[in-house]
Structures are given as structure tokens and as C-alpha cells.
Design a protein around this motif. Structure first.
Motif, PDB file in Angstrom:
ATOM      1  N   SER A 272       0.823  -1.213   0.000  1.00 28.87           N
ATOM      2  CA  SER A 272       0.000   0.000   0.000  1.00 28.87           C
ATOM      3  C   SER A 272       0.856   1.262   0.000  1.00 28.87           C
ATOM      4  O   SER A 272       0.350   2.347  -0.263  1.00 28.87           O
ATOM      5  N   GLN A 273       2.135   1.125   0.259  1.00 27.65           N
ATOM      6  CA  GLN A 273       3.040   2.269   0.241  1.00 27.65           C
ATOM      7  C   GLN A 273       3.775   2.401  -1.092  1.00 27.65           C
ATOM      8  O   GLN A 273       4.631   3.256  -1.243  1.00 27.65           O
ATOM      9  N   SER A 274       3.446   1.561  -2.050  1.00 27.14           N
ATOM     10  CA  SER A 274       4.064   1.642  -3.374  1.00 27.14           C
ATOM     11  C   SER A 274       3.507   2.855  -4.109  1.00 27.14           C
ATOM     12  O   SER A 274       2.356   3.220  -3.926  1.00 27.14           O
ATOM     13  N   GLN A 275       4.337   3.470  -4.938  1.00 27.00           N
ATOM     14  CA  GLN A 275       3.955   4.697  -5.629  1.00 27.00           C
ATOM     15  C   GLN A 275       4.457   4.697  -7.068  1.00 27.00           C
ATOM     16  O   GLN A 275       5.508   4.130  -7.368  1.00 27.00           O
ATOM     17  N   ILE A 276       3.706   5.372  -7.927  1.00 31.29           N
ATOM     18  CA  ILE A 276       4.189   5.635  -9.280  1.00 31.29           C
ATOM     19  C   ILE A 276       5.320   6.638  -9.155  1.00 31.29           C
ATOM     20  O   ILE A 276       5.201   7.640  -8.454  1.00 31.29           O
ATOM     21  N   ASN A 277       6.436   6.328  -9.816  1.00 30.99           N
ATOM     22  CA  ASN A 277       7.632   7.139  -9.663  1.00 30.99           C
ATOM     23  C   ASN A 277       8.515   6.924 -10.891  1.00 30.99           C
ATOM     24  O   ASN A 277       8.772   5.777 -11.267  1.00 30.99           O
ATOM     25  N   ASP A 278       8.978   8.002 -11.516  1.00 30.45           N
ATOM     26  CA  ASP A 278       9.816   7.888 -12.712  1.00 30.45           C
ATOM     27  C   ASP A 278      11.087   7.082 -12.471  1.00 30.45           C
ATOM     28  O   ASP A 278      11.662   6.529 -13.401  1.00 30.45           O
ATOM     29  N   LYS A 279      11.529   7.016 -11.236  1.00 28.48           N
ATOM     30  CA  LYS A 279      12.731   6.252 -10.899  1.00 28.48           C
ATOM     31  C   LYS A 279      12.385   4.910 -10.268  1.00 28.48           C
ATOM     32  O   LYS A 279      13.199   4.289  -9.631  1.00 28.48           O
ATOM     33  N   GLY A 280      11.138   4.472 -10.475  1.00 33.66           N
ATOM     34  CA  GLY A 280      10.646   3.246  -9.862  1.00 33.66           C
ATOM     35  C   GLY A 280      11.442   2.013 -10.239  1.00 33.66           C
ATOM     36  O   GLY A 280      12.139   1.988 -11.253  1.00 33.66           O
ATOM     37  N   ASN A 281      11.311   0.977  -9.416  1.00 34.77           N
ATOM     38  CA  ASN A 281      12.082  -0.246  -9.612  1.00 34.77           C
ATOM     39  C   ASN A 281      11.338  -1.322 -10.405  1.00 34.77           C
ATOM     40  O   ASN A 281      11.850  -2.405 -10.603  1.00 34.77           O
ATOM     41  N   LEU A 282      10.115  -1.011 -10.872  1.00 36.00           N
ATOM     42  CA  LEU A 282       9.351  -1.991 -11.630  1.00 36.00           C
ATOM     43  C   LEU A 282       8.523  -1.308 -12.713  1.00 36.00           C
ATOM     44  O   LEU A 282       7.888  -0.290 -12.463  1.00 36.00           O
ATOM     45  N   LYS A 283       8.561  -1.882 -13.908  1.00 37.04           N
ATOM     46  CA  LYS A 283       7.761  -1.361 -15.020  1.00 37.04           C
ATOM     47  C   LYS A 283       6.400  -2.060 -14.992  1.00 37.04           C
ATOM     48  O   LYS A 283       6.321  -3.289 -14.915  1.00 37.04           O
ATOM     49  N   ILE A 284       5.324  -1.252 -15.069  1.00 35.99           N
ATOM     50  CA  ILE A 284       3.963  -1.757 -14.949  1.00 35.99           C
ATOM     51  C   ILE A 284       3.155  -1.343 -16.185  1.00 35.99           C
ATOM     52  O   ILE A 284       3.268  -0.216 -16.654  1.00 35.99           O
ATOM     53  N   ARG A 285       2.326  -2.243 -16.666  1.00 39.21           N
ATOM     54  CA  ARG A 285       1.420  -1.930 -17.773  1.00 39.21           C
ATOM     55  C   ARG A 285       0.261  -1.097 -17.227  1.00 39.21           C
ATOM     56  O   ARG A 285      -0.251  -1.348 -16.146  1.00 39.21           O
ATOM     57  N   CYS A 286      -0.152  -0.073 -17.982  1.00 40.40           N
ATOM     58  CA  CYS A 286      -1.284   0.750 -17.551  1.00 40.40           C
ATOM     59  C   CYS A 286      -2.258   0.956 -18.710  1.00 40.40           C
ATOM     60  O   CYS A 286      -1.891   0.858 -19.879  1.00 40.40           O
ATOM     61  N   THR A 287      -3.492   1.227 -18.334  1.00 38.26           N
ATOM     62  CA  THR A 287      -4.539   1.522 -19.303  1.00 38.26           C
ATOM     63  C   THR A 287      -5.530   2.463 -18.632  1.00 38.26           C
ATOM     64  O   THR A 287      -5.403   2.768 -17.451  1.00 38.26           O
ATOM     65  N   THR A 288      -6.509   2.915 -19.392  1.00 38.21           N
ATOM     66  CA  THR A 288      -7.537   3.768 -18.815  1.00 38.21           C
ATOM     67  C   THR A 288      -8.732   2.905 -18.403  1.00 38.21           C
ATOM     68  O   THR A 288      -8.926   1.792 -18.927  1.00 38.21           O
ATOM     69  N   LEU A 289      -9.530   3.425 -17.510  1.00 36.14           N
ATOM     70  CA  LEU A 289     -10.757   2.747 -17.112  1.00 36.14           C
ATOM     71  C   LEU A 289     -11.680   2.580 -18.324  1.00 36.14           C
ATOM     72  O   LEU A 289     -12.283   1.517 -18.516  1.00 36.14           O
ATOM     73  N   ASP A 290     -11.773   3.621 -19.151  1.00 36.98           N
ATOM     74  CA  ASP A 290     -12.614   3.535 -20.347  1.00 36.98           C
ATOM     75  C   ASP A 290     -12.133   2.440 -21.301  1.00 36.98           C
ATOM     76  O   ASP A 290     -12.937   1.678 -21.849  1.00 36.98           O
TER      77      ASP A 290
END
Length: 161
Positions: A45-63
Motif C-alpha cells: 500500500s506504500q508503493s507509488q508511481i515514480n519515474d525512478k521506480g524499480n518496476l515497469k507496470i502496464r497501464c490503461t484507462t478505465l474507459d
């Protein structure tokens, strides 16, 4: 919908016998592509989106998600994305038109992504009109400084349907 791999493993383990659940390892935002997240292994729950993040995640829109999965109506949408609630709402304006109830964990302190007022503005655009129905103080500092609120909204355009 859960973008953090370790949290997804727990969800799948906890609901492995429930055939009604579809698991989607993706982040919902206001864009389609990939993002970097700084994953906290001790507390997801303390994970955050961050340009220097340690993991690449796939994202999409709700729509896009609802369109791709042929979801025409949402009875209850719960959003708890650690200060990125406004991004999810921006990427889901068409979906919100067909969403009856909305539960949002609103972050009020140290939130550079939105104010409560701007969040409310996103909930009254287009063909939807969400009204605050109930809220619960989730956590406060002292007597007057609210940190988190659980806000329950009703889309008044769908409430009587």
C-alpha cells in the motif's frame, strides 16, 4: 485489477476457488502504456508511481478497460490508488456515465495530484453527476487535520434506474 505482482499473487491465492473473479495485472490511469512504480516489498500500500521506480507496470484507462472487457454497466467502482484517484477518473469519464456507485479513498495530505475540490469536479462532468452520499474519516492527525477519507458517491443520473 491490481498492478503490483506480489499483491496479485495474494489475490489469486485468496480467491483461487471463485470462478466469478477475473484477475487483471494492470494499473488504471489516464493513459495507455507503461509506467514505473517504486514497489515497497514490506507494504504494497506504500508503493507509488515514480519515474525512478524499480518496476515497469502496464497501464490503461478505465474507459479502455471497460470497452476491451465489454463491461457496459458498473454497479460499484472502488478506487484506492494512493493519490492517483484523479488520474483514474480522468481516464474513465465514459465509464462513470454508467457507474451507479463509487467508493474512493481520497488522500488529502501531501497529495500533489489533486485537491478534494478538483476531484469533485471530475465527478460531475459528462452524463454523470456523483453526489457525496456518505464519508468516513479513515485517518486523522490531531483534531482537525484529515489524512484520508473513504467517500461513497451516488450517480444521481442513475440512482432511480
Amino acid at each position: 485489477i491490481e498492478p503490483i505482482p506480489n499483491a496479485m499473487v495474494c489475490l489469486k491465492k485468496n480467491f483461487c476457488n471463485d470462478t466469478r473473479i477475473n484477475f487483471n495485472e494492470v494499473a488504471l490511469l489516464d493513459k495507455v502504456g507503461t509506467i514505473k512504480m517504486d514497489i515497497n516489498a514490506e507494504d504494497c500500500s506504500q508503493s507509488q508511481i515514480n519515474d525512478k521506480g524499480n518496476l515497469k507496470i502496464r497501464c490503461t484507462t478505465l474507459d479502455r478497460f471497460t470497452k476491451d472487457n465489454r463491461i457496459k454497466r458498473v454497479d460499484l467502482l472502488k478506487i484506492d490508488v494512493e493519490t492517483f484517484e484523479a488520474h483514474v477518473l480522468k481516464g474513465g469519464q465514459k465509464t462513470l456515465d454508467n457507474t451507479k456507485y463509487l467508493l474512493i479513498e481520497a488522500s488529502l495530505i501531501k497529495n500533489m495530484n489533486y485537491t478534494f475540490t478538483s476531484l469533485m469536479g471530475l465527478l460531475s462532468k459528462g452524463r454523470h453527476n456523483f453526489q457525496l452520499f456518505d464519508l468516513r474519516e479513515y485517518r486523522a492527525i490531531g483534531e482537525k487535520e484529515l489524512v484520508l477519507l473513504d467517500c461513497f458517491f451516488v450517480n444521481t443520473n442513475l440512482y432511480n434506474r
